[in-house]
Design a protein around this motif. Sequence first.
Motif, PDB file in Angstrom:
ATOM      1  N   ARG A   6       0.742  -1.053  -0.111  1.00 55.29           N
ATOM      2  CA  ARG A   6      -0.074   0.018  -0.007  1.00 55.29           C
ATOM      3  C   ARG A   6       0.837   1.416  -0.127  1.00 55.29           C
ATOM      4  O   ARG A   6       0.508   2.246  -0.768  1.00 55.29           O
ATOM      5  CB  ARG A   6      -0.975   0.013   1.178  1.00 55.29           C
ATOM      6  CG  ARG A   6      -1.630   1.332   1.148  1.00 55.29           C
ATOM      7  CD  ARG A   6      -2.514   1.421   2.536  1.00 55.29           C
ATOM      8  NE  ARG A   6      -3.874   0.802   2.126  1.00 55.29           N
ATOM      9  CZ  ARG A   6      -4.827   1.327   1.675  1.00 55.29           C
ATOM     10  NH1 ARG A   6      -4.834   2.776   1.310  1.00 55.29           N
ATOM     11  NH2 ARG A   6      -5.960   1.077   1.766  1.00 55.29           N
ATOM     12  N   LYS A  24      -6.611  -0.122  -3.817  1.00 55.40           N
ATOM     13  CA  LYS A  24      -5.961  -1.514  -2.868  1.00 55.40           C
ATOM     14  C   LYS A  24      -4.758  -1.962  -3.573  1.00 55.40           C
ATOM     15  O   LYS A  24      -4.599  -2.093  -4.811  1.00 55.40           O
ATOM     16  CB  LYS A  24      -7.101  -2.381  -2.838  1.00 55.40           C
ATOM     17  CG  LYS A  24      -8.227  -2.112  -1.992  1.00 55.40           C
ATOM     18  CD  LYS A  24      -9.029  -3.205  -1.603  1.00 55.40           C
ATOM     19  CE  LYS A  24     -10.098  -2.818  -0.736  1.00 55.40           C
ATOM     20  NZ  LYS A  24     -10.062  -3.512   0.694  1.00 55.40           N
ATOM     21  N   GLU A  79      -3.395  -6.408  -0.289  1.00 57.29           N
ATOM     22  CA  GLU A  79      -4.748  -6.159   0.221  1.00 57.29           C
ATOM     23  C   GLU A  79      -5.532  -7.059  -0.538  1.00 57.29           C
ATOM     24  O   GLU A  79      -6.652  -7.686   0.172  1.00 57.29           O
ATOM     25  CB  GLU A  79      -5.138  -4.792   0.096  1.00 57.29           C
ATOM     26  CG  GLU A  79      -4.226  -3.765   0.985  1.00 57.29           C
ATOM     27  CD  GLU A  79      -4.785  -2.310   0.891  1.00 57.29           C
ATOM     28  OE1 GLU A  79      -5.231  -1.660   1.998  1.00 57.29           O
ATOM     29  OE2 GLU A  79      -4.366  -1.873  -0.147  1.00 57.29           O
ATOM     30  N   LEU A  80      -5.500  -6.999  -1.951  1.00 55.03           N
ATOM     31  CA  LEU A  80      -6.315  -8.037  -2.794  1.00 55.03           C
ATOM     32  C   LEU A  80      -6.034  -9.391  -2.636  1.00 55.03           C
ATOM     33  O   LEU A  80      -6.660 -10.164  -3.420  1.00 55.03           O
ATOM     34  CB  LEU A  80      -6.093  -7.403  -4.283  1.00 55.03           C
ATOM     35  CG  LEU A  80      -6.590  -6.018  -4.475  1.00 55.03           C
ATOM     36  CD1 LEU A  80      -6.488  -5.486  -6.075  1.00 55.03           C
ATOM     37  CD2 LEU A  80      -8.419  -5.796  -4.263  1.00 55.03           C
TER      38      LEU A  80
END
Length: 167
Positions: free
Chosen positions: A107, A116, A120-121
């Motif tokens: 990030r 994102k 995060e994904l």
Amino acid sequence: MITKLRPFVWRFLDEASKMFELYIYTKGNRYYAGLMAALLDPRKEYFTSSSRVKSCKDHGIVGRYKSLDAVVGCNYSNVLILDDTEEAWTKESQDNLIVVEKYCFFRHKMGLPKCKSYAELKTDECGYLAALLEVLKVINRIFCDELAINPSGVDVREVLQLFGNNC
């Protein structure tokens, strides 16, 4: 700093090194350049000497832009640049530039709080460097074909113009 290498990076470097002489050129300091070289090329196969690992500060460049003058002098006709920041290069160097999509796994690298990261994904990109390698193979083939016809008049910038902004 945490660094995650892009998927396919070593295969990309291996195949690209068969077509091109590879350099690392960073706006970071010499220490950072050396760390990136060690990370990308631990066996010293692609950046075979310290002269292929360069920092702007090595050449007293402390301004806003990178310049090909520091790396290759004045003949830009056979030089390709891969970089994720077009604004980092002098105007004279931008005709040699293929802008590479930023790799934003973490990030903090993105700088865009609403987007994102791959982390995060819980995924990662797939195939970007493989596709870029195919483009480089085509550029190399066109350049070498032209070189065989006209050894003194080949310019990679003209080859890049065939691709427009689609590299």
